[in-house]
Write a protein that holds these residues in place. Sequence first.
Motif, short mmCIF file in Angstrom:
data_model
loop_
_atom_site.label_atom_id
_atom_site.label_comp_id
_atom_site.label_asym_id
_atom_site.label_seq_id
_atom_site.Cartn_x
_atom_site.Cartn_y
_atom_site.Cartn_z
N ILE A 134 0.84 -1.20 0.00
CA ILE A 134 0.00 0.00 0.00
C ILE A 134 0.87 1.25 0.00
CG2 ILE A 134 -1.68 1.32 1.35
CD1 ILE A 134 -2.85 -1.40 2.25
N MET A 135 1.97 1.24 0.77
CA MET A 135 2.88 2.38 0.77
C MET A 135 3.51 2.59 -0.60
SD MET A 135 4.91 2.04 4.40
CE MET A 135 4.04 1.69 5.93
N ILE A 136 3.93 1.50 -1.25
CA ILE A 136 4.56 1.60 -2.57
C ILE A 136 3.56 2.09 -3.60
CG2 ILE A 136 5.60 0.26 -4.44
CD1 ILE A 136 6.89 -1.50 -2.25
N LEU A 137 2.32 1.58 -3.54
CA LEU A 137 1.29 2.03 -4.46
C LEU A 137 1.00 3.53 -4.26
CD1 LEU A 137 -1.20 -0.98 -4.34
CD2 LEU A 137 -0.04 -0.11 -6.39
N ALA A 138 0.86 3.94 -3.00
CA ALA A 138 0.58 5.35 -2.71
C ALA A 138 1.74 6.23 -3.16
CB ALA A 138 0.31 5.53 -1.22
N GLY A 139 2.98 5.76 -2.91
CA GLY A 139 4.14 6.54 -3.34
C GLY A 139 4.27 6.61 -4.85
N SER A 140 3.92 5.51 -5.53
CA SER A 140 4.07 5.45 -6.98
C SER A 140 3.15 6.40 -7.71
CB SER A 140 3.82 4.02 -7.47
OG SER A 140 4.78 3.12 -6.95
N ILE A 141 2.08 6.87 -7.05
CA ILE A 141 1.19 7.86 -7.66
C ILE A 141 1.98 9.11 -8.05
CG2 ILE A 141 -0.84 9.31 -7.25
CD1 ILE A 141 -1.45 6.35 -7.59
N SER A 142 3.12 9.33 -7.37
CA SER A 142 3.95 10.50 -7.66
C SER A 142 4.44 10.52 -9.11
CB SER A 142 5.14 10.55 -6.71
OG SER A 142 4.74 10.61 -5.36
N PHE A 143 4.51 9.35 -9.75
CA PHE A 143 4.94 9.31 -11.14
C PHE A 143 3.88 9.88 -12.09
CE2 PHE A 143 7.51 5.64 -9.45
CZ PHE A 143 8.74 6.24 -9.63
N TRP A 144 2.64 9.92 -11.61
CA TRP A 144 1.54 10.44 -12.43
C TRP A 144 1.01 11.78 -11.93
CZ3 TRP A 144 2.19 5.22 -11.53
CH2 TRP A 144 2.27 4.41 -12.67
N ALA A 145 1.04 11.99 -10.62
CA ALA A 145 0.49 13.21 -10.02
C ALA A 145 1.61 14.06 -9.46
CB ALA A 145 -0.51 12.87 -8.91
N VAL A 146 1.59 15.35 -9.74
CA VAL A 146 2.64 16.25 -9.26
C VAL A 146 2.63 16.35 -7.75
CG1 VAL A 146 3.52 18.61 -9.34
CG2 VAL A 146 2.59 17.56 -11.41
N LYS A 147 1.43 16.36 -7.18
CA LYS A 147 1.31 16.51 -5.72
C LYS A 147 0.38 15.42 -5.21
CE LYS A 147 0.56 20.07 -2.20
NZ LYS A 147 1.90 19.92 -1.62
N SER A 148 0.90 14.53 -4.35
CA SER A 148 0.11 13.38 -3.90
C SER A 148 0.11 13.25 -2.38
CB SER A 148 0.66 12.09 -4.51
OG SER A 148 2.03 11.92 -4.20
N ASP A 149 0.43 14.35 -1.67
CA ASP A 149 0.49 14.29 -0.20
C ASP A 149 -0.84 13.86 0.41
OD1 ASP A 149 2.20 16.58 -1.32
OD2 ASP A 149 3.17 16.16 0.60
N SER A 150 -1.92 14.44 -0.09
CA SER A 150 -3.24 14.17 0.49
C SER A 150 -3.62 12.72 0.32
CB SER A 150 -4.30 15.08 -0.15
OG SER A 150 -4.01 16.43 0.08
N LEU A 151 -3.35 12.17 -0.86
CA LEU A 151 -3.66 10.75 -1.10
C LEU A 151 -2.82 9.86 -0.21
CD1 LEU A 151 -5.14 8.62 -2.78
CD2 LEU A 151 -3.25 8.71 -4.42
N PHE A 152 -1.54 10.19 -0.08
CA PHE A 152 -0.64 9.41 0.77
C PHE A 152 -1.16 9.41 2.21
CE2 PHE A 152 3.24 8.33 3.04
CZ PHE A 152 3.85 7.42 2.18
N GLN A 153 -1.55 10.58 2.69
CA GLN A 153 -2.07 10.72 4.04
C GLN A 153 -3.35 9.89 4.23
OE1 GLN A 153 -1.11 12.48 6.81
NE2 GLN A 153 -2.96 12.00 7.98
N MET A 154 -4.26 9.98 3.27
CA MET A 154 -5.54 9.30 3.39
C MET A 154 -5.37 7.78 3.39
SD MET A 154 -8.94 9.69 1.00
CE MET A 154 -8.07 9.12 -0.49
N VAL A 155 -4.55 7.27 2.48
CA VAL A 155 -4.40 5.82 2.34
C VAL A 155 -3.58 5.23 3.48
CG1 VAL A 155 -3.44 3.99 0.90
CG2 VAL A 155 -4.69 5.88 -0.16
N ILE A 156 -2.48 5.87 3.83
CA ILE A 156 -1.56 5.30 4.82
C ILE A 156 -2.07 5.49 6.24
CG2 ILE A 156 0.80 5.32 5.71
CD1 ILE A 156 0.48 4.28 2.84
#
Length: 270
Positions: free
Chosen positions: A165-187
Amino acid sequence: MAWHLVKLYSRFIIAYIKTITAYKPLFVIMDVVINVAFTLIQLTVVWLLLYRFEGISSWSFYEIVLLYNLNIFSYSLSAMFIWNPMKDLQMMVRDGSFDSMLIKPINPLLHMIFKQFSHGHLITVIFGVVIFFKCFNALHIEMTWEWSIWLAVNILGAVLIHSAIMILAGSISFWAVKSDSLFQMVIYDFRTLTNYPIQIYGRGVQLLLAFVIPYAFVNYFPARLLLDKEDSSIFPNLFIYGTPLVGMISMGLAYAVWRRGIRRYESSGS
């Protein structure tokens, strides 16, 4: 090959420890204090809630604590290695420093993991061992060799789920410029839902925690098997054996997404 990676990782960790103890000793202490305080606060919240209601959906205080500890213990084991690299990935992709991960003769994911170690989560792991013994004693659970092996296998599966789940949430960075909120919500946000038995939530949340973000396999299903507990959730009893399999599937999916993200990063000209 495996022994070579272990030796390489040990050298990275030694260098990292020397760096933080030489230049950031106060931050090391603060990380430890914050992680212990956070765990104690969450346990206090559970105690206050259970003190008022004497139980949650037939789950007693120590059963809830065991549920919580399965979650936080496996999370901390994973976070020691995965959390910092995935948290930092967004900035590395944004400023182009991720390029340095691609020119070294080592897998980029391993390189990121090897570079740092979340020392603050180590104390939570140690604390978690103490909580396990307290729960087993209070619940009169006799840990035979068979049960000990089963628990270790399920914790490994839970660690794989957290890591995936951490790797998936982190990998969103390759597509989204800013993914802090998603990382926070999922993790954080979704994970804390499983500090309590999932049958207290609606059908939609239960399905989410079992099939989309499979945190239920981290603690809820293993705890049901360990406690020999029946409940009113919508899932078949077969799910209580599924943590190791779900962990391997989740990790395979996460790595596939990671590889796809790297190919996109390379083709983007970053």
